[in-house]
Design a protein around this motif. Structure first.
Motif, PDB file in Angstrom:
ATOM      1  N   ILE A   1       0.734  -1.216  -0.105  1.00 35.69           N
ATOM      2  CA  ILE A   1       0.124  -0.130   0.045  1.00 35.69           C
ATOM      3  C   ILE A   1       0.910   1.404  -0.054  1.00 35.69           C
ATOM      4  CG2 ILE A   1      -1.675   1.421   1.159  1.00 35.69           C
ATOM      5  CD1 ILE A   1      -2.959  -1.278   2.305  1.00 35.69           C
ATOM      6  N   MET A   2       1.849   1.099   0.884  1.00 34.17           N
ATOM      7  CA  MET A   2       2.771   2.379   1.216  1.00 34.17           C
ATOM      8  C   MET A   2       3.364   2.798  -0.500  1.00 34.17           C
ATOM      9  SD  MET A   2       4.048   4.887   2.356  1.00 34.17           S
ATOM     10  CE  MET A   2       4.306   5.104   4.172  1.00 34.17           C
ATOM     11  N   ASP A   3       4.094   1.531  -1.092  1.00 34.92           N
ATOM     12  CA  ASP A   3       4.642   1.557  -2.496  1.00 34.92           C
ATOM     13  C   ASP A   3       3.789   2.207  -3.520  1.00 34.92           C
ATOM     14  OD1 ASP A   3       7.049   0.466  -1.366  1.00 34.92           O
ATOM     15  OD2 ASP A   3       6.603  -1.760  -2.166  1.00 34.92           O
ATOM     16  N   CYS A   4       2.378   1.654  -3.559  1.00 37.48           N
ATOM     17  CA  CYS A   4       1.311   2.302  -4.487  1.00 37.48           C
ATOM     18  C   CYS A   4       1.081   3.828  -4.426  1.00 37.48           C
ATOM     19  CB  CYS A   4       0.000   1.384  -4.093  1.00 37.48           C
ATOM     20  SG  CYS A   4       0.167  -0.318  -4.967  1.00 37.48           S
ATOM     21  N   PHE A   5       1.129   4.156  -2.891  1.00 33.95           N
ATOM     22  CA  PHE A   5       0.875   5.563  -2.513  1.00 33.95           C
ATOM     23  C   PHE A   5       2.076   6.303  -3.116  1.00 33.95           C
ATOM     24  CE2 PHE A   5       1.426   9.040   0.665  1.00 33.95           C
ATOM     25  CZ  PHE A   5      -0.045   9.958   0.413  1.00 33.95           C
ATOM     26  N   GLN A   6       3.171   5.967  -2.748  1.00 32.98           N
ATOM     27  CA  GLN A   6       4.530   6.892  -3.208  1.00 32.98           C
ATOM     28  C   GLN A   6       4.315   6.994  -4.595  1.00 32.98           C
ATOM     29  OE1 GLN A   6       6.027   8.535  -1.236  1.00 32.98           O
ATOM     30  NE2 GLN A   6       5.571   7.809   0.856  1.00 32.98           N
ATOM     31  N   CYS A   7       4.250   5.645  -5.473  1.00 29.99           N
ATOM     32  CA  CYS A   7       4.217   5.696  -6.894  1.00 29.99           C
ATOM     33  C   CYS A   7       3.154   6.572  -7.472  1.00 29.99           C
ATOM     34  CB  CYS A   7       4.032   4.395  -7.527  1.00 29.99           C
ATOM     35  SG  CYS A   7       5.416   3.313  -7.086  1.00 29.99           S
ATOM     36  N   MET A   8       1.985   6.648  -6.657  1.00 29.72           N
ATOM     37  CA  MET A   8       0.815   7.569  -7.525  1.00 29.72           C
ATOM     38  C   MET A   8       1.039   9.120  -7.076  1.00 29.72           C
ATOM     39  SD  MET A   8      -3.015   7.497  -6.270  1.00 29.72           S
ATOM     40  CE  MET A   8      -3.478   6.132  -7.575  1.00 29.72           C
ATOM     41  N   LYS A   9       2.050   9.258  -5.817  1.00 29.55           N
ATOM     42  CA  LYS A   9       2.389  10.600  -5.682  1.00 29.55           C
ATOM     43  C   LYS A   9       3.246  11.115  -6.714  1.00 29.55           C
ATOM     44  CE  LYS A   9       3.904  11.994  -1.672  1.00 29.55           C
ATOM     45  NZ  LYS A   9       4.527  12.387  -0.452  1.00 29.55           N
ATOM     46  N   GLU A  10       4.276  10.294  -7.076  1.00 29.33           N
ATOM     47  CA  GLU A  10       5.430  10.484  -8.163  1.00 29.33           C
ATOM     48  C   GLU A  10       4.572  10.912  -9.457  1.00 29.33           C
ATOM     49  OE1 GLU A  10       8.789   8.036  -9.981  1.00 29.33           O
ATOM     50  OE2 GLU A  10       9.006   8.337  -7.887  1.00 29.33           O
ATOM     51  N   PHE A  11       3.848   9.935  -9.682  1.00 30.97           N
ATOM     52  CA  PHE A  11       3.246   9.928 -10.907  1.00 30.97           C
ATOM     53  C   PHE A  11       2.348  11.315 -11.087  1.00 30.97           C
ATOM     54  CE2 PHE A  11      -0.959   9.162 -13.382  1.00 30.97           C
ATOM     55  CZ  PHE A  11      -0.383   8.830 -14.306  1.00 30.97           C
ATOM     56  N   TYR A  12       1.484  11.660 -10.046  1.00 30.58           N
ATOM     57  CA  TYR A  12       0.827  12.953 -10.191  1.00 30.58           C
ATOM     58  C   TYR A  12       1.936  14.105 -10.296  1.00 30.58           C
ATOM     59  CZ  TYR A  12      -3.826  11.234 -10.285  1.00 30.58           C
ATOM     60  OH  TYR A  12      -5.104  10.472 -10.636  1.00 30.58           O
ATOM     61  N   HIS A  13       2.844  13.976  -9.841  1.00 24.81           N
ATOM     62  CA  HIS A  13       3.881  15.087  -9.873  1.00 24.81           C
ATOM     63  C   HIS A  13       4.279  15.260 -11.290  1.00 24.81           C
ATOM     64  CE1 HIS A  13       4.823  16.893  -6.148  1.00 24.81           C
ATOM     65  NE2 HIS A  13       4.253  15.816  -5.389  1.00 24.81           N
ATOM     66  N   HIS A  14       4.576  14.224 -12.014  1.00 25.00           N
ATOM     67  CA  HIS A  14       5.071  14.222 -13.355  1.00 25.00           C
ATOM     68  C   HIS A  14       3.815  14.720 -14.199  1.00 25.00           C
ATOM     69  CE1 HIS A  14       8.814  12.274 -12.767  1.00 25.00           C
ATOM     70  NE2 HIS A  14       8.151  11.240 -12.253  1.00 25.00           N
ATOM     71  N   ILE A  15       2.612  14.322 -13.852  1.00 27.96           N
ATOM     72  CA  ILE A  15       1.529  14.911 -14.613  1.00 27.96           C
ATOM     73  C   ILE A  15       1.458  16.410 -14.475  1.00 27.96           C
ATOM     74  CG2 ILE A  15      -1.113  14.492 -14.730  1.00 27.96           C
ATOM     75  CD1 ILE A  15       0.447  12.322 -16.067  1.00 27.96           C
TER      76      ILE A  15
END
Length: 168
Positions: free
Chosen positions: A142-156
């Motif tokens: 869950i933490m990994d998914c959350f961190q990846c989602m944060k990073e993805f939205y920053h890129h977007i």
């Protein structure tokens, strides 16, 4: 297999085409200048989308919470009813608020309160909530998914893009 969530960058042009295909009213200007047409950003959080949405918002699957950036991050701003699978999009005007909300959400604190029993009671997907021995591994995922989602939205946000979300 199962229902896996995928998030993809969507240019203004492609968003306009998507809306046209599904007969959705479009407020994007007729002439679109897409400087990021070649951007290819995507994220797959596999089957953890439902528990992530629940942890961030207390919300239920496929039920976006209107004007709630954390909900929009996981299940989108607008769902497309006529699609054969769950499909939703979030327009770029919402991305900055989503990034802000993700940046300030304390996932470590939320995971301290994490309960397999609550997930089971809420009937969250996937049905893996009986095995308490897996709790540490699930929390880590869950933490990994959350961190990846944060990073993805920053890129977007940097790419000034929209998001297409599919769950199938």
């Amino acid at each position: 297999m199962g229902m896996r969530a995928t998030y993809r960058y969507l240019s203004d042009k492609n968003l306009k085409e998507l809306k046209s295909y599904y007969g959705i009213e479009d407020k994007i200007p007729e002439e679109i200048e897409d400087s990021h047409e070649e951007v290819e950003l995507s994220l797959n959080i596999d089957k953890k989308w439902d528990v992530l949405h629940f942890m961030l918002t207390g919300g239920r699957r496929f039920e976006p919470i209107k004007n709630e950036p954390l909900s929009e991050a996981v299940v989108g701003e607008f769902s497309i009813d006529d699609a054969s699978e769950f499909m939703a999009y979030t327009e770029k005007s919402k991305i900055k608020n989503i990034v802000f909300a993700l940046d300030y959400f304390d996932m470590k604190k939320a995971l301290e309160k994490f309960s397999m029993e609550e997930c089971k009671t809420a009937d969250l997907y996937p049905n893996i909530w009986d095995d308490e021995e897996e709790i540490d591994e699930i929390k880590e995922e869950i933490m990994d998914c959350f961190q990846c989602m944060k990073e993805f939205y920053h890129h977007i946000l940097e790419a000034n893009g929209n998001i297409l979300i599919t769950i199938c």
